[in-house]
Design an enzyme around this catalytic site. Structure first.
Site, PDB file in Angstrom:
ATOM      1  N   ILE A 187      -2.057  21.688 -28.668  1.00 40.70           N
ATOM      2  CA  ILE A 187      -3.248  21.245 -27.933  1.00 40.70           C
ATOM      3  C   ILE A 187      -2.828  21.307 -26.461  1.00 40.70           C
ATOM      4  O   ILE A 187      -1.717  20.903 -26.113  1.00 40.70           O
ATOM      5  CB  ILE A 187      -3.655  19.806 -28.360  1.00 40.70           C
ATOM      6  CG1 ILE A 187      -4.847  19.293 -27.551  1.00 40.70           C
ATOM      7  CG2 ILE A 187      -2.519  18.816 -28.241  1.00 40.70           C
ATOM      8  CD1 ILE A 187      -5.373  17.922 -28.063  1.00 40.70           C
ATOM      9  N   SER A 188      -3.700  21.852 -25.611  1.00 37.39           N
ATOM     10  CA  SER A 188      -3.280  22.077 -24.216  1.00 37.39           C
ATOM     11  C   SER A 188      -3.100  20.751 -23.476  1.00 37.39           C
ATOM     12  O   SER A 188      -3.715  19.736 -23.822  1.00 37.39           O
ATOM     13  CB  SER A 188      -4.324  22.911 -23.483  1.00 37.39           C
ATOM     14  OG  SER A 188      -4.554  24.115 -24.174  1.00 37.39           O
ATOM     15  N   GLN A 189      -2.318  20.812 -22.424  1.00 36.31           N
ATOM     16  CA  GLN A 189      -2.134  19.680 -21.511  1.00 36.31           C
ATOM     17  C   GLN A 189      -3.518  19.256 -20.982  1.00 36.31           C
ATOM     18  O   GLN A 189      -4.340  20.124 -20.664  1.00 36.31           O
ATOM     19  CB  GLN A 189      -1.232  20.198 -20.370  1.00 36.31           C
ATOM     20  CG  GLN A 189      -0.995  19.250 -19.248  1.00 36.31           C
ATOM     21  CD  GLN A 189      -0.516  20.012 -18.008  1.00 36.31           C
ATOM     22  OE1 GLN A 189      -0.771  21.207 -17.847  1.00 36.31           O
ATOM     23  NE2 GLN A 189       0.183  19.312 -17.131  1.00 36.31           N
TER      24      GLN A 189
END
Ligand code: SAM
Length: 653
Positions: free
Chosen positions: A61-63
């Protein structure tokens, strides 16, 4: 139990607002969506950490900050339809769904897509739809989107995604190398094309699929032997965009760059040449675009893009078969781009369009007479008399050659040569562009007269005369535009690839423009060929017949095309100067305006030594037919009557 809401608000304040994201709708949406619901329970305590987290299947999951940055850059409004490619956990899609009317998201890994769907349903977010598929193709039946977010890095922006971006829409995507340098890019669709900005360096997982990188897990036999030799020098690309065009910067210091095509009806060849041309014009100072087209027709477009005054054409340009060669959506877009680019330049710096071909006997006679009518009516009367010799044949000039050959008609050679000499002796009269135009048309009448006579003698004479005429025209244009002038040439591979490296030169005694340019300009000329393996092509089955969209047959064994397919790389540029141990002669496919699949080997293949024929080779494993902008007889009579509207002729290309 930690207070997740407090953590979330703190995350927004420090990581997102603190780094400059200001859009209140983005900040509100980030405050609303419970990020902990999108990570593995074991990672829930780190859900608001300032970094990406694992979500299984080797993905993340992206930052939070990058999600906010992309959403802000996409400028999502409450009525917008949004597409996300790379749904992963579904988190970014969930945040976007708080800002937009509708979100569709695609994920290539089945279990991730399934889990994301369940989470969103559990949270009651009912304006998001998640699909398991290759998102580099977009959501083809989903219409156009106001915003497209791509959460994985590709080698370029996939064409499919560009096509699904609505007018005014924004696409945000990381572009760059797999596991290497990447830039976050925003593409905006404008009335005339696309505008692109760079939003900075980023690091994303690769976009894997048709418009991205190859799937490392897919079982694909590694190319062997000769295909491996091509694969070693192949530089893959995804979309036909500025990243693609940048692959040709290595040739940007040449004086003449010739761009070929393996058919006269493939959209990708036009689109690719347009992308390269735009870059050469806007960044590298190329000011001449010279095409395998008739001079008087291109002159009409040139007047439009350079806003030059000139006589109004009696009818729209490019009436002659094969109309689709220049009246198609791809070329029309380039003409509009040139007009736009030129609008911000001084007249002498404007890029210009020219035609190199010699099939304009009637139109060139009219152009010379029109010029003389304006400057010297007495000279016009004499010219009318001389050209009268050819007038009966203006509509069917080929019949003139046959009549002269059978001695049923006296040759007009003397009369047109005399007329040409006189125009050239007059020298510049007023505007230099108008004079160049008139002088070239006078030369064209002479060249065409000769062409139609030698056409009946058979052999290589008429072909050679035509390609010599193209070189001489190119040289004259370069000379007229000054010592620093540089040109991009668009013509078929058969004109552009050095004839000495093919059966044309070796067996048939034919030369061509590419060969002549190498002889004339040496290393200052770059010859770039284009090829394709399969798909559709716009062509006719006979000269003068209706254009059809035809299927291209798979390449024959033993052809360069079969070898390119064997590399397994869907689209690439090969710098042939770097090639080692490639075979000498293989057969190569040449589709012109006519395609006859049933007799393909005899009609369309010829022996060629590709690395000697071209400096670089551009490969599209699949390609599609060019789309004509109009079908014959579509001149608007109202436009013809109204000189104001006649300005709009070329827009209907
Ligand atoms: N936006 C996601 C989130 O909020 O959790 C994170 C995305 S993750 C950085 C990138 C995702 O892109 C991965 O799940 C990967 O499987 C997916 N992906 C890569 N290539 C894809 C493709 N061609 N189509 C769809 N998804 C793709």
């Amino acid at each position: 139990m930690p207070d997740r809401m407090t953590e979330r608000h703190r995350m927004v304040a420090t990581q997102i607002e603190g780094r400059g994201v200001r859009d209140p709708r983005v900040l509100d949406a980030m405050r609303e969506v419970p990020r902990e619901a999108f990570v593995d329970p074991a990672h829930a305590p780190q859900a608001y950490a300032d970094r990406p987290l694992p979500i299984g299947e080797g993905q993340t999951i992206s930052q939070p900050y990058i999600v906010a940055l992309m959403l802000e850059a996409a400028g999502i409004g409450p009525r917008d339809r949004v597409l996300e490619v790379g749904a992963g956990s579904g988190y970014a899609a969930a945040v976007a769904s708080r800002m937009a009317a509708e979100v569709r998201a695609v994920e290539r890994i089945g279990p991730l897509a399934e889990a994301a769907r369940e989470r969103l349903t559990g949270l009651g977010y009912d304006n998001v739809d998640i699909r398991h598929d290759d998102g580099s193709n977009g959501w083809p039946e989903g219409g156009q989107f106001d915003a497209i977010l791509v959460a994985a890095a590709g080698p370029g922006i996939p064409d499919a995604l560009r096509g699904q971006l609505a007018p005014g829409g924004r696409l945000v995507m990381p572009v760059g190398q797999r596991g290497g340098a990447q830039r976050l890019v925003r593409l905006r669709r404008t009335d005339t094309g696309f505008e692109r900005d760079d939003l900075g360096g980023v690091a994303f997982v690769p976009l894997i699929g048709a418009g991205g990188f190859a799937d490392p897990a897919a079982p694909r036999p590694a190319p062997t032997g000769q295909a491996a030799a091509i694969a070693r020098i192949a530089e893959p690309f995804a979309g036909i965009d500025d990243d693609f065009a940048a692959l040709f910067d290595r040739f940007a210091d040449r004086r003449v760059i010739l761009l070929g095509e393996a058919s006269h009806g493939t959209a990708e060849f036009y689109r690719a040449r347009a992308a390269i041309t735009r870059r050469l014009v806007s960044r590298h100072g190329f000011g001449i675009i010279a095409c395998e087209a008739d001079w008087p027709d291109m002159a009409v477009l040139d007047r439009r893009i350079r806003q030059r005054p000139g006589p109004l054409p009696a009818e729209p340009p490019f009436q002659r078969f094969p109309r689709w060669m220049w009246r198609n959506t791809e070329f029309a877009a380039l003409v509009e781009w040139l007009r736009h680019e030129n609008a911000g330049r001084e007249p002498e710096d404007r890029a210009a369009l020219y035609g190199l071909d010699l099939y304009s006997l009637g139109a060139s006679i009219d152009a010379v007479l029109g010029y003389l009518d304006r400057h010297d009516p007495e000279a016009a009367r004499i010219a009318r008399d001389r050209y009268g010799c050819l007038t009966p044949w203006a509509d069917e000039p080929a019949h003139y050659g046959s009549a002269v050959l059978r001695r049923r008609y006296d040759s007009c050679e003397q009369a047109v040569a005399l007329q040409c000499r006189e125009i050239l002796q007059r020298g510049i009269d007023g505007d230099p562009d108008s004079y160049l135009d008139a002088a070239q048309n006078a030369r064209l009448v002479s060249a065409a007269e000769r062409y139609y006579r030698v056409m009946y003698q058979g052999g290589a004479a008429s072909w050679n005369l035509r390609d010599r005429h193209m070189l001489e025209t190119l040289e004259r244009i370069l000379a007229a535009r000054g010592p620093n002038a540089r040109a991009v040439v668009w013509a078929h591979n058969s004109h552009i690839g050095d004839a000495r490296a093919t059966a044309m030169g070796r067996d048939r005694g034919e030369l061509n423009l590419g060969q002549l340019c190498r002889e004339r300009f040496g290393d200052e000329a770059a010859l770039i060929g284009f090829g394709t393996g399969a798909g559709t092509v716009a062509a006719a089955d006979d000269w003068g017949a209706e254009m059809e969209v035809m299927d291209i047959r798979p390449p024959l064994p033993g052809s360069w095309e079969a070898l390119c397919r064997e590399t397994g790389i869907p689209r690439f540029v090969a710098d042939l100067a770097r090639a080692e141990r490639l075979p000498g002669d293989l057969i190569e496919r040449f589709i012109g305006v006519i395609y006859r699949p049933e007799s393909e080997r005899a009609s369309h293949y010829m022996e060629a030594d590709l690395p000697r024929q071209f400096d670089a080779w551009v490969w599209f494993d699949r390609s599609s037919a060019l789309e004509p902008t109009s079908h014959g007889g579509d001149a608007d009579p109202a436009a013809r009557a109204d000189p104001e509207d006649a300005e709009t002729y070329p827009t209907g290309l």
